[in-house]
Design a protein around this motif. Structure first.
Motif, PDB file in Angstrom:
ATOM      1  N   SER A  85      -2.855  15.926 119.095  1.00 11.71           N
ATOM      2  CA  SER A  85      -3.942  16.559 118.117  1.00 11.71           C
ATOM      3  C   SER A  85      -3.577  16.116 116.483  1.00 11.71           C
ATOM      4  O   SER A  85      -2.747  15.365 116.135  1.00 11.71           O
ATOM      5  CB  SER A  85      -3.016  18.162 118.067  1.00 11.71           C
ATOM      6  N   THR A 119      -6.167  11.353 124.695  1.00  8.68           N
ATOM      7  CA  THR A 119      -6.879  11.455 123.750  1.00  8.68           C
ATOM      8  C   THR A 119      -7.695   9.895 122.865  1.00  8.68           C
ATOM      9  O   THR A 119      -6.660   8.597 122.370  1.00  8.68           O
ATOM     10  CB  THR A 119      -5.938  11.843 122.582  1.00  8.68           C
ATOM     11  N   THR A 122      -8.601  11.483 116.820  1.00  9.71           N
ATOM     12  CA  THR A 122      -7.937  13.049 115.715  1.00  9.71           C
ATOM     13  C   THR A 122      -8.886  13.235 114.212  1.00  9.71           C
ATOM     14  O   THR A 122      -8.935  11.869 113.739  1.00  9.71           O
ATOM     15  CB  THR A 122      -6.320  13.718 115.967  1.00  9.71           C
ATOM     16  N   VAL A 126      -4.812  20.194 112.680  1.00 10.18           N
ATOM     17  CA  VAL A 126      -5.059  21.167 113.720  1.00 10.18           C
ATOM     18  C   VAL A 126      -4.164  22.515 113.214  1.00 10.18           C
ATOM     19  O   VAL A 126      -4.567  23.944 113.910  1.00 10.18           O
ATOM     20  CB  VAL A 126      -3.398  21.149 115.194  1.00 10.18           C
ATOM     21  N   ALA A 133     -10.655  16.829 117.327  1.00 13.94           N
ATOM     22  CA  ALA A 133     -10.254  15.795 118.592  1.00 13.94           C
ATOM     23  C   ALA A 133     -11.126  15.614 119.427  1.00 13.94           C
ATOM     24  O   ALA A 133     -11.321  15.980 120.174  1.00 13.94           O
ATOM     25  CB  ALA A 133      -8.955  15.571 118.713  1.00 13.94           C
ATOM     26  N   ASN A 150      -5.652  26.623 125.401  1.00 14.50           N
ATOM     27  CA  ASN A 150      -5.883  26.069 124.483  1.00 14.50           C
ATOM     28  C   ASN A 150      -5.886  27.468 122.798  1.00 14.50           C
ATOM     29  O   ASN A 150      -6.789  27.598 122.690  1.00 14.50           O
ATOM     30  CB  ASN A 150      -6.787  24.863 124.801  1.00 14.50           C
ATOM     31  N   ASP A 152      -5.629  26.308 119.937  1.00 16.00           N
ATOM     32  CA  ASP A 152      -5.828  25.650 119.059  1.00 16.00           C
ATOM     33  C   ASP A 152      -6.976  25.235 118.329  1.00 16.00           C
ATOM     34  O   ASP A 152      -7.422  25.205 117.796  1.00 16.00           O
ATOM     35  CB  ASP A 152      -5.039  23.911 119.689  1.00 16.00           C
ATOM     36  N   GLU A 204     -12.028  18.497 120.874  1.00 14.49           N
ATOM     37  CA  GLU A 204     -11.703  19.707 120.697  1.00 14.49           C
ATOM     38  C   GLU A 204     -11.508  20.493 119.926  1.00 14.49           C
ATOM     39  O   GLU A 204     -11.334  19.452 118.558  1.00 14.49           O
ATOM     40  CB  GLU A 204      -9.911  19.847 121.485  1.00 14.49           C
ATOM     41  N   TYR A 206     -10.877  22.558 116.189  1.00 17.09           N
ATOM     42  CA  TYR A 206      -9.627  23.464 115.730  1.00 17.09           C
ATOM     43  C   TYR A 206     -10.206  24.159 115.060  1.00 17.09           C
ATOM     44  O   TYR A 206      -9.610  25.452 114.384  1.00 17.09           O
ATOM     45  CB  TYR A 206      -8.895  22.615 115.079  1.00 17.09           C
ATOM     46  N   LYS A 248      -1.348  25.069 125.148  1.00 13.90           N
ATOM     47  CA  LYS A 248      -1.436  24.093 123.924  1.00 13.90           C
ATOM     48  C   LYS A 248      -1.286  24.513 122.755  1.00 13.90           C
ATOM     49  O   LYS A 248      -2.118  26.039 122.618  1.00 13.90           O
ATOM     50  CB  LYS A 248      -2.944  23.026 124.428  1.00 13.90           C
ATOM     51  N   GLY A 251      -0.795  21.513 118.711  1.00 18.83           N
ATOM     52  CA  GLY A 251      -0.105  20.345 118.635  1.00 18.83           C
ATOM     53  C   GLY A 251       1.088  19.847 120.184  1.00 18.83           C
ATOM     54  O   GLY A 251       0.882  19.118 120.946  1.00 18.83           O
TER      55      GLY A 251
END
Length: 438
Positions: A85, A119, A122, A126, A133, A150, A152, A204, A206, A248, A251
């Motif tokens: 993250s 990953t 990033t 986060v 990410a 998740n 995040d 992902e 944030y 999650k 991070g």
């Protein structure tokens, strides 16, 4: 699974839906919270502050066998080193440059969707809910007796190979190549492999939720149309067996063992939902006389930032389409951009890079690093007879963000990293001829 995709969804615009797996599970004009049918518990899942504007307020009411407080126990730290993250400044030797990879290899042994997450980049932070990410997912086994959520950010899943059954708290989504799936922040789900092994890309997010971009002068139609977004109908399981819930949060990854399945939502109503979308239903627009529209014309979803017109993330595709403009250079032009661009190829050939960029591969052009078509694409576009031409057998996409994308050590050390990528521009010789001046 098409019979499970009856609802239509307009992301981020406040539409409200309802569905029930058992008749009468949804209250109608509920007068008392004591009255839930079938002995269910009422629970609200909020994806926005309570006081958000009506069109931006997102929440769903879930009517479930057990409330979520029973779906987690004491968490313990889980070691999944492939998932990173932001901020993540990994130790590697690569300097900022244009990068491209062939498809990375599958991890050794069987891995689930969560275990097989790797990953690549990033961006942002986060902890302040800014940035994103980019991950690759690999799934060679189904998640059984386990689920994930998740805290995040939301997950935009872009399969490239193999089909997935994504069983969320609010129902099931059958998703494969040329489709996308979005799982909201905080929603439990598990991924089963229908046709595997499966792999693909994950963004992902944030920040603010993905929504449809404004069409502006385009008007009421084209691009991604709301009717093509599908949410699941309610589906649940009443299973009293050992189950692991993975979370999650900021991070870190954590696991909790419980004695039942949390996929127990019998009915729900609201607008905070997962959805799927078939990228083949995207209706592109383009120049039909001359000049070259910006790639933003192919935006499917955008996650806005506090600056109008500047995306925390934009999800852009380059689908099959007609190219008909006269007196213009048709492929993407050479440019430097404040946005950093991660690209993937789902199938076919990308018109600006006909060699070297293959399905399952990826490229990264970070902010203010110049890029554009390779030599062959430039020469072809500069000499071809500009008749109407249909770009077929192609579907590329881009995750772009206003933040620099920091490369992980996993991506920097991949054996499929092309050490000769920048050679694709070596043949761009000086063409200037002052004698052409009048």
């Amino acid at each position: 699974m098409d019979d499970m995709m009856k609802l239509q969804y307009q992301p981020g615009f406040g539409n409200d839906f309802e569905t029930e797996a058992l008749k009468g599970a949804l209250p109608q004009g509920q007068n008392s919270p004591q009255d839930c049918a079938y002995g269910l518990y009422a629970e609200q899942l909020s994806g926005s502050p309570f006081t958000a504007l009506r069109g931006q307020n997102e929440r769903s009411w879930l009517y479930r066998i057990r409330p979520s407080v029973k779906h987690v126990g004491q968490f313990s730290k889980l070691d999944l080193p492939g998932w990173k993250s932001a901020p993540c400044l990994d130790d590697h030797d690569l300097t900022p440059t244009q990068l491209r990879w062939d498809p990375p290899p599958f991890p050794d042994g069987e891995v689930s969707f969560v275990e097989g997450m790797r990953t690549v980049t990033t961006a942002g932070d986060v902890n302040t809910q800014t940035g994103m990410a980019v991950h690759l997912f690999f799934a060679s086994r189904s998640m059984t007796a386990e689920s994930f959520f998740n805290a995040d950010g939301e997950l935009l899943i872009v399969p490239q190979q193999g089909r997935l059954l994504v069983f969320t708290e609010m129902g099931k989504l059958d998703v494969g190549p040329c489709e996308i799936c979005l799982i909201p922040r905080g929603m439990k789900f598990r991924v089963e492999v229908i046709d595997g092994p499966a792999r693909g890309y994950v963004c992902e997010n944030y920040g603010a939720k993905f929504t449809l971009p404004e069409r502006g002068p385009i008007g009421a139609n084209c691009l991604a149309n709301p009717r093509d977004f599908k949410t699941p109908v309610a589906a649940f399981e009443d299973v009293d067996e050992q189950h692991t819930v993975i979370m999650k949060w900021c991070g870190g990854l954590y696991a909790s063992d419980i004695d039942h399945s949390p996929m127990d939502v019998v009915a729900w109503h609201g607008n905070y939902t997962p959805f799927k979308y078939d990228l083949r239903t995207f209706s592109p627009v383009n120049a039909v006389l001359f000049d070259h529209p910006d790639p933003s014309i192919f935006t499917v979803l955008t996650a806005p930032s506090e600056s109008p017109g500047t995306g925390n993330i934009d999800f852009v595709i380059f689908p099959e389409r007609w190219s008909v403009a006269e007196h213009t250079f048709r492929p993407p032009w050479y440019h430097m951009n404040i946005m950093s661009e991660f690209m993937g190829l789902i199938h076919g050939v990308y018109d600006a890079k006909e060699e070297g960029f293959v399905p399952g591969g990826m490229s990264l052009h970070n902010c203010m690093l110049p890029h554009g078509p390779d030599v062959d694409a430039f020469e072809k576009a500069s000499t071809v007879d500009l008749k109407p031409h249909k770009l077929e057998n192609t579907l590329a996409f881009m995750f772009e963000t206003r933040f620099p994308q920091h490369l992980t050590s996993y991506a920097a050390r991949l054996e499929t990293l092309q050490d000769d990528y920048t050679d694709c521009w070596d043949g761009l010789e000086k063409r200037f001829n002052s004698e052409d001046a009048g």
